[in-house]
Design a protein around this motif. Structure first.
Motif, PDB file in Angstrom:
ATOM      1  N   GLU A   1       0.841  -1.183   0.000  1.00  0.00           N
ATOM      2  CA  GLU A   1       0.000   0.000   0.000  1.00  0.00           C
ATOM      3  C   GLU A   1       0.877   1.234   0.000  1.00  0.00           C
ATOM      4  O   GLU A   1       1.890   1.284   0.684  1.00  0.00           O
ATOM      5  N   GLN A   2       0.476   2.231  -0.774  1.00  0.00           N
ATOM      6  CA  GLN A   2       1.210   3.483  -0.837  1.00  0.00           C
ATOM      7  C   GLN A   2       0.235   4.635  -0.685  1.00  0.00           C
ATOM      8  O   GLN A   2      -0.851   4.619  -1.260  1.00  0.00           O
ATOM      9  N   SER A   3       0.619   5.627   0.097  1.00  0.00           N
ATOM     10  CA  SER A   3      -0.182   6.837   0.150  1.00  0.00           C
ATOM     11  C   SER A   3       0.274   7.735  -0.998  1.00  0.00           C
ATOM     12  O   SER A   3       1.465   7.852  -1.285  1.00  0.00           O
ATOM     13  N   VAL A   4      -0.684   8.335  -1.679  1.00  0.00           N
ATOM     14  CA  VAL A   4      -0.390   9.160  -2.846  1.00  0.00           C
ATOM     15  C   VAL A   4      -1.115  10.488  -2.717  1.00  0.00           C
ATOM     16  O   VAL A   4      -2.038  10.642  -1.915  1.00  0.00           O
ATOM     17  N   SER A   5      -0.708  11.435  -3.537  1.00  0.00           N
ATOM     18  CA  SER A   5      -1.381  12.724  -3.565  1.00  0.00           C
ATOM     19  C   SER A   5      -2.679  12.598  -4.353  1.00  0.00           C
ATOM     20  O   SER A   5      -2.901  11.631  -5.081  1.00  0.00           O
ATOM     21  N   ILE A   6      -3.525  13.602  -4.223  1.00  0.00           N
ATOM     22  CA  ILE A   6      -4.809  13.552  -4.916  1.00  0.00           C
ATOM     23  C   ILE A   6      -4.622  13.611  -6.426  1.00  0.00           C
ATOM     24  O   ILE A   6      -5.376  12.999  -7.184  1.00  0.00           O
ATOM     25  N   GLU A   7      -3.588  14.326  -6.897  1.00  0.00           N
ATOM     26  CA  GLU A   7      -3.338  14.407  -8.333  1.00  0.00           C
ATOM     27  C   GLU A   7      -2.975  13.040  -8.901  1.00  0.00           C
ATOM     28  O   GLU A   7      -3.485  12.628  -9.933  1.00  0.00           O
ATOM     29  N   ARG A   8      -2.097  12.323  -8.204  1.00  0.00           N
ATOM     30  CA  ARG A   8      -1.716  10.992  -8.680  1.00  0.00           C
ATOM     31  C   ARG A   8      -2.870  10.003  -8.540  1.00  0.00           C
ATOM     32  O   ARG A   8      -3.069   9.135  -9.380  1.00  0.00           O
ATOM     33  N   TYR A   9      -3.652  10.144  -7.481  1.00  0.00           N
ATOM     34  CA  TYR A   9      -4.814   9.282  -7.264  1.00  0.00           C
ATOM     35  C   TYR A   9      -5.816   9.426  -8.406  1.00  0.00           C
ATOM     36  O   TYR A   9      -6.388   8.442  -8.872  1.00  0.00           O
ATOM     37  N   ASN A  10      -6.027  10.641  -8.863  1.00  0.00           N
ATOM     38  CA  ASN A  10      -6.987  10.879  -9.946  1.00  0.00           C
ATOM     39  C   ASN A  10      -6.468  10.400 -11.299  1.00  0.00           C
ATOM     40  O   ASN A  10      -7.249  10.042 -12.172  1.00  0.00           O
ATOM     41  N   ARG A  11      -5.146  10.403 -11.495  1.00  0.00           N
ATOM     42  CA  ARG A  11      -4.577   9.977 -12.780  1.00  0.00           C
ATOM     43  C   ARG A  11      -4.516   8.462 -12.922  1.00  0.00           C
ATOM     44  O   ARG A  11      -4.557   7.942 -14.031  1.00  0.00           O
ATOM     45  N   ILE A  12      -4.397   7.741 -11.817  1.00  0.00           N
ATOM     46  CA  ILE A  12      -4.195   6.292 -11.870  1.00  0.00           C
ATOM     47  C   ILE A  12      -5.548   5.586 -11.838  1.00  0.00           C
ATOM     48  O   ILE A  12      -6.426   5.933 -11.065  1.00  0.00           O
ATOM     49  N   ARG A  13      -5.683   4.580 -12.662  1.00  0.00           N
ATOM     50  CA  ARG A  13      -6.895   3.749 -12.690  1.00  0.00           C
ATOM     51  C   ARG A  13      -6.567   2.357 -12.160  1.00  0.00           C
ATOM     52  O   ARG A  13      -5.428   1.895 -12.252  1.00  0.00           O
ATOM     53  N   SER A  14      -7.570   1.673 -11.644  1.00  0.00           N
ATOM     54  CA  SER A  14      -7.373   0.298 -11.188  1.00  0.00           C
ATOM     55  C   SER A  14      -7.034  -0.587 -12.381  1.00  0.00           C
ATOM     56  O   SER A  14      -7.642  -0.482 -13.433  1.00  0.00           O
ATOM     57  N   GLY A  15      -6.063  -1.454 -12.225  1.00  0.00           N
ATOM     58  CA  GLY A  15      -5.613  -2.328 -13.300  1.00  0.00           C
ATOM     59  C   GLY A  15      -4.505  -1.731 -14.143  1.00  0.00           C
ATOM     60  O   GLY A  15      -3.967  -2.398 -15.022  1.00  0.00           O
ATOM     61  N   ALA A  16      -4.133  -0.485 -13.887  1.00  0.00           N
ATOM     62  CA  ALA A  16      -3.077   0.167 -14.668  1.00  0.00           C
ATOM     63  C   ALA A  16      -1.697  -0.278 -14.180  1.00  0.00           C
ATOM     64  O   ALA A  16      -1.522  -0.660 -13.026  1.00  0.00           O
ATOM     65  N   LYS A  17      -0.734  -0.236 -15.070  1.00  0.00           N
ATOM     66  CA  LYS A  17       0.640  -0.550 -14.709  1.00  0.00           C
ATOM     67  C   LYS A  17       1.355   0.738 -14.330  1.00  0.00           C
ATOM     68  O   LYS A  17       1.210   1.755 -14.988  1.00  0.00           O
ATOM     69  N   ILE A  18       2.140   0.670 -13.267  1.00  0.00           N
ATOM     70  CA  ILE A  18       2.951   1.816 -12.877  1.00  0.00           C
ATOM     71  C   ILE A  18       4.384   1.348 -12.695  1.00  0.00           C
ATOM     72  O   ILE A  18       4.652   0.191 -12.378  1.00  0.00           O
ATOM     73  N   ASP A  19       5.310   2.263 -12.913  1.00  0.00           N
ATOM     74  CA  ASP A  19       6.739   1.969 -12.817  1.00  0.00           C
ATOM     75  C   ASP A  19       7.193   2.275 -11.391  1.00  0.00           C
ATOM     76  O   ASP A  19       7.002   3.381 -10.893  1.00  0.00           O
ATOM     77  N   LEU A  20       7.791   1.298 -10.732  1.00  0.00           N
ATOM     78  CA  LEU A  20       8.283   1.461  -9.374  1.00  0.00           C
ATOM     79  C   LEU A  20       9.788   1.254  -9.336  1.00  0.00           C
ATOM     80  O   LEU A  20      10.321   0.379 -10.016  1.00  0.00           O
ATOM     81  N   THR A  21      10.475   2.066  -8.543  1.00  0.00           N
ATOM     82  CA  THR A  21      11.902   1.898  -8.340  1.00  0.00           C
ATOM     83  C   THR A  21      12.096   1.044  -7.099  1.00  0.00           C
ATOM     84  O   THR A  21      11.687   1.417  -6.006  1.00  0.00           O
ATOM     85  N   VAL A  22      12.717  -0.107  -7.286  1.00  0.00           N
ATOM     86  CA  VAL A  22      12.880  -1.076  -6.197  1.00  0.00           C
ATOM     87  C   VAL A  22      14.359  -1.365  -6.018  1.00  0.00           C
ATOM     88  O   VAL A  22      15.098  -1.503  -6.993  1.00  0.00           O
ATOM     89  N   ARG A  23      14.795  -1.446  -4.768  1.00  0.00           N
ATOM     90  CA  ARG A  23      16.162  -1.871  -4.481  1.00  0.00           C
ATOM     91  C   ARG A  23      16.135  -2.785  -3.279  1.00  0.00           C
ATOM     92  O   ARG A  23      15.204  -2.754  -2.476  1.00  0.00           O
ATOM     93  N   THR A  24      17.127  -3.606  -3.143  1.00  0.00           N
ATOM     94  CA  THR A  24      17.233  -4.510  -2.005  1.00  0.00           C
ATOM     95  C   THR A  24      18.127  -3.859  -0.971  1.00  0.00           C
ATOM     96  O   THR A  24      19.218  -3.388  -1.286  1.00  0.00           O
ATOM     97  N   GLY A  25      17.663  -3.815   0.263  1.00  0.00           N
ATOM     98  CA  GLY A  25      18.429  -3.204   1.334  1.00  0.00           C
ATOM     99  C   GLY A  25      19.532  -4.107   1.837  1.00  0.00           C
ATOM    100  O   GLY A  25      19.758  -5.217   1.348  1.00  0.00           O
ATOM    101  N   PHE A  26      20.214  -3.658   2.854  1.00  0.00           N
ATOM    102  CA  PHE A  26      21.358  -4.366   3.416  1.00  0.00           C
ATOM    103  C   PHE A  26      20.962  -5.729   3.989  1.00  0.00           C
ATOM    104  O   PHE A  26      21.706  -6.697   3.872  1.00  0.00           O
ATOM    105  N   LEU A  27      19.792  -5.815   4.592  1.00  0.00           N
ATOM    106  CA  LEU A  27      19.337  -7.073   5.189  1.00  0.00           C
ATOM    107  C   LEU A  27      18.567  -7.950   4.219  1.00  0.00           C
ATOM    108  O   LEU A  27      18.086  -9.017   4.591  1.00  0.00           O
ATOM    109  N   GLY A  28      18.430  -7.513   2.978  1.00  0.00           N
ATOM    110  CA  GLY A  28      17.763  -8.325   1.968  1.00  0.00           C
ATOM    111  C   GLY A  28      16.299  -7.991   1.781  1.00  0.00           C
ATOM    112  O   GLY A  28      15.633  -8.602   0.957  1.00  0.00           O
ATOM    113  N   TRP A  29      15.767  -7.049   2.540  1.00  0.00           N
ATOM    114  CA  TRP A  29      14.368  -6.655   2.376  1.00  0.00           C
ATOM    115  C   TRP A  29      14.277  -5.610   1.277  1.00  0.00           C
ATOM    116  O   TRP A  29      15.102  -4.690   1.190  1.00  0.00           O
TER     117      TRP A  29
END
Length: 169
Positions: free
Chosen positions: A137-165
């Motif tokens: 779950e992510q909290s978003v601004s109202i502008e981003r909430y209005n632009r995104i539709r359910s089922g849409a693909k979004i680009d996320l930046t993911v990295r693995t931390g020091f402990l592997g999480w």
């Protein structure tokens, strides 16, 4: 003066705990894993408290142990989350997440002097499913909430931390 210092210490510990919770919000891990590790560290450091209190000639009661468990647990939890977040892990990469659900939460917030005037505040959230079928779950601004539709693909930046999480930015 003593009550002021006690209140200040409690306030600082609450700030440290909230910093750890904010780091937990950006990490893809169940909350109980770092909490159990922090509890283990807090229990393992009880003999240090016993040694210090006996050398200073202070009484060792149940209250002293409970305060030690709370303080050491808060520090250990925030330390574990900071260790994972700020020490280098793997490089960042981009993943396509799918927006599974959009929802809002409405809450009352006091405003004005002493919180007498209550106003309704709406928080906007999206639930994103990552490619390995974990949900976040992510909290978003109202502008981003209005632009995104359910089922849409979004680009996320993911990295693995020091402990592997994994950490989602």
């Amino acid at each position: 003066m003593k009550n002021f210092l006690l209140g200040l210490i409690v306030f600082v510990f609450l700030l440290v705990l909230m910093f750890g919770v904010v780091l937990l919000e950006h990490t893809v891990v169940d909350w109980w894993i770092p909490a159990c590790a922090a509890a283990f560290i807090a229990v393992a450091t009880i003999p240090i408290t016993v040694i210090i209190r006996s050398k200073k000639g202070l009484k060792t009661g149940v209250t002293a142990y409970l305060i030690h468990l709370a303080a050491a647990g808060i520090i250990a939890f925030t330390g574990i989350m900071s260790l994972n977040h700020f020490l280098p892990g793997t490089n960042e990469h981009h993943e396509d997440g799918i927006v599974v659900q959009k929802y809002t939460k409405t809450r009352n917030q006091g405003s004005g002097r002493r919180g007498r005037r209550m106003r309704k505040v709406t928080d906007y959230y999206i639930c994103v499913q990552l490619p390995d079928s974990t949900r976040m779950e992510q909290s978003v601004s109202i502008e981003r909430y209005n632009r995104i539709r359910s089922g849409a693909k979004i680009d996320l930046t993911v990295r693995t931390g020091f402990l592997g999480w994994r950490i989602v930015n």
